[in-house]
Design a protein around this motif. Structure first.
Motif, PDB file in Angstrom:
ATOM      1  N   MET A   1      36.968  -6.382  -8.753  1.00 28.15           N
ATOM      2  CA  MET A   1      35.555  -6.070  -8.471  1.00 28.15           C
ATOM      3  C   MET A   1      34.995  -6.988  -7.374  1.00 28.15           C
ATOM      4  O   MET A   1      34.232  -6.546  -6.531  1.00 28.15           O
ATOM      5  N   ARG A   4      36.476  -5.841  -4.161  1.00 33.17           N
ATOM      6  CA  ARG A   4      35.887  -4.534  -3.839  1.00 33.17           C
ATOM      7  C   ARG A   4      34.503  -4.722  -3.221  1.00 33.17           C
ATOM      8  O   ARG A   4      34.160  -4.068  -2.231  1.00 33.17           O
ATOM      9  N   ALA A   5      33.723  -5.640  -3.809  1.00 31.67           N
ATOM     10  CA  ALA A   5      32.363  -5.866  -3.296  1.00 31.67           C
ATOM     11  C   ALA A   5      32.394  -6.367  -1.855  1.00 31.67           C
ATOM     12  O   ALA A   5      31.548  -5.978  -1.038  1.00 31.67           O
ATOM     13  N   SER A   6      33.370  -7.228  -1.543  1.00 35.50           N
ATOM     14  CA  SER A   6      33.484  -7.723  -0.160  1.00 35.50           C
ATOM     15  C   SER A   6      33.812  -6.583   0.791  1.00 35.50           C
ATOM     16  O   SER A   6      33.254  -6.486   1.889  1.00 35.50           O
ATOM     17  N   LYS A   9      30.778  -4.422   1.391  1.00 34.11           N
ATOM     18  CA  LYS A   9      29.844  -5.079   2.323  1.00 34.11           C
ATOM     19  C   LYS A   9      30.331  -4.928   3.767  1.00 34.11           C
ATOM     20  O   LYS A   9      29.542  -4.658   4.673  1.00 34.11           O
ATOM     21  N   ALA A  45      28.359  -5.049 -12.252  1.00 30.88           N
ATOM     22  CA  ALA A  45      29.048  -5.258 -10.967  1.00 30.88           C
ATOM     23  C   ALA A  45      28.788  -4.067 -10.042  1.00 30.88           C
ATOM     24  O   ALA A  45      28.581  -4.239  -8.835  1.00 30.88           O
ATOM     25  N   ILE A  48      25.430  -4.417  -8.523  1.00 31.96           N
ATOM     26  CA  ILE A  48      25.433  -5.386  -7.413  1.00 31.96           C
ATOM     27  C   ILE A  48      25.970  -4.716  -6.144  1.00 31.96           C
ATOM     28  O   ILE A  48      25.447  -4.921  -5.049  1.00 31.96           O
ATOM     29  N   MET A  49      27.004  -3.919  -6.309  1.00 30.92           N
ATOM     30  CA  MET A  49      27.612  -3.272  -5.127  1.00 30.92           C
ATOM     31  C   MET A  49      26.770  -2.123  -4.595  1.00 30.92           C
ATOM     32  O   MET A  49      26.993  -1.654  -3.488  1.00 30.92           O
ATOM     33  N   TYR A  51      26.249   1.102  -6.033  1.00 34.10           N
ATOM     34  CA  TYR A  51      26.854   2.435  -6.161  1.00 34.10           C
ATOM     35  C   TYR A  51      25.772   3.512  -6.012  1.00 34.10           C
ATOM     36  O   TYR A  51      24.636   3.329  -6.437  1.00 34.10           O
ATOM     37  N   ASP A 235      33.645 -11.772  -3.640  1.00 32.88           N
ATOM     38  CA  ASP A 235      32.208 -11.791  -3.407  1.00 32.88           C
ATOM     39  C   ASP A 235      31.547 -12.748  -4.405  1.00 32.88           C
ATOM     40  O   ASP A 235      31.760 -12.623  -5.624  1.00 32.88           O
ATOM     41  N   ILE A 238      29.643 -11.336  -7.519  1.00 35.37           N
ATOM     42  CA  ILE A 238      30.477 -10.787  -8.600  1.00 35.37           C
ATOM     43  C   ILE A 238      31.139 -11.935  -9.383  1.00 35.37           C
ATOM     44  O   ILE A 238      31.222 -11.886 -10.617  1.00 35.37           O
TER      45      ILE A 238
END
Lengths: 248, 56
Positions: A1, A4-6, A9, A45, A48-49, A51, A235, A238
């Motif tokens: 996660m 993935r968030a990085s 971004k 999470a 934060i991303m 979705y 990230d 996360i």
């Protein structure tokens, strides 16, 4: 996660119009930390991303009802399913959502696969029949129709054949080549990020760059998947979330 | 008296027919935005199975 968030971004920094979609079986888990949090760590999470939408997969329906309700209410994005009903006939989740991007109305329809073996507590309608019904109605409400389907590849491909569908993003077991499928007759694209195999989870992110004309028809596409290798930094937001829930 | 009443009525009729323009609403034209061609990126995930860290 965190990787993935990085990646998300990075893509958002590069492109103006980005949708982030999840095609199901994301909340059910055998990971101890996720189970301990009732899968709230996952939905937080995803918040934060940023979705845009997610669909329930049939495994998600095996979560305790109160946990699933809490997941749906915690999400800052719509969690969809047009074909899962409570026992009293009320929909468990929103069937679809409509987003507006640069004057284009984009409908996202959620369809859940039939649980095998059947589960108790919900009525799961045939995803193909339900999908066809909604697609007919959504055609007049949006100029781009995306089907988010945790139905497996065969049904996803059939949904992609429907007049009015532009994109099918699917998850689940595939009996066929999981690569992108372009349907020339109605200019629709059918894609999956990764095929579930033991040890696969959370490894890949799918990337589709679509050129759409003023009527919302795909005129060109590029598609690829990215493996979230250690080259992607974690990230910090996360990592902070994971630590707050007592993770490493 | 009769003549005065007629004059008042005539004055009222003439006033009501005067060419003073009525305050018509100014038409405001709000064009419907025509969607332009769009570049759309769709990132997608599936079957995460609650994994917090990637595996496999």
């Amino acid at each position: 996660m965190a990787r993935r968030a990085s990646f998300v971004k990075e893509i958002r920094n590069k492109y103006e119009n980005v949708l982030l979609l999840d095609a199901g079986n994301t909340f059910w888990s055998d990971v101890p930390l996720t189970r301990k949090t009732g899968s709230l760590i996952i939905v937080e999470a995803m918040n934060i991303m940023g979705y845009s939408a997610a669909v329930l997969g049939e495994k998600d329906l095996t979560l305790p009802k109160d946990a699933l309700g809490k997941i749906i209410s915690t999400a800052n994005f719509p969690i969809l399913s047009a074909n899962v009903l409570e026992e009293d006939g009320k929909p468990l989740a929103s069937p679809y959502t409509i987003l507006e991007v640069k004057g284009h109305r984009i409908a996202i329809l959620g369809l859940t696969g039939l649980p095998i073996p059947p589960i108790t507590g919900y009525r799961v309608l045939d995803p193909l029949e339900t999908g066809r019904h909604y697609i007919r109605n959504l055609k007049g409400q949006a100029d781009i129709v995306i089907v988010l389907a945790h139905t497996g590849g065969e049904i996803a491909k059939e949904l992609g054949d429907e007049d009015g569908v532009d994109l099918v993003v699917w998850g689940g077991v595939s009996g066929q080549n999981p690569g992108p499928f372009w349907n020339e007759s109605n200019a629709s694209l059918t894609i999956i990020a990764e095929v579930p195999t033991p040890g696969h989870a959370g490894r890949e992110v799918g990337f589709a760059r679509l050129n759409l004309d003023s009527k919302g028809r795909i005129t060109h596409y590029e598609w690829s998947t990215t493996s979230l290798t250690p080259s992607f930094p974690d990230d910090p937001a996360i990592i902070g979330l994971i630590q707050r829930y007592g993770g490493p | 008296m009769k003549r005065f009443s007629l004059a008042v009525i005539l004055a009222l009729v003439l006033t009501s027919c005067s060419p003073t323009p009525l305050p018509l609403p100014t038409p405001t034209f709000t064009p419907t935005p025509t969607p332009q061609p769009l570049e759309l990126v769709v990132l997608h995930t599936n079957d995460t199975w609650g994994y917090i860290f990637p595996c496999g």
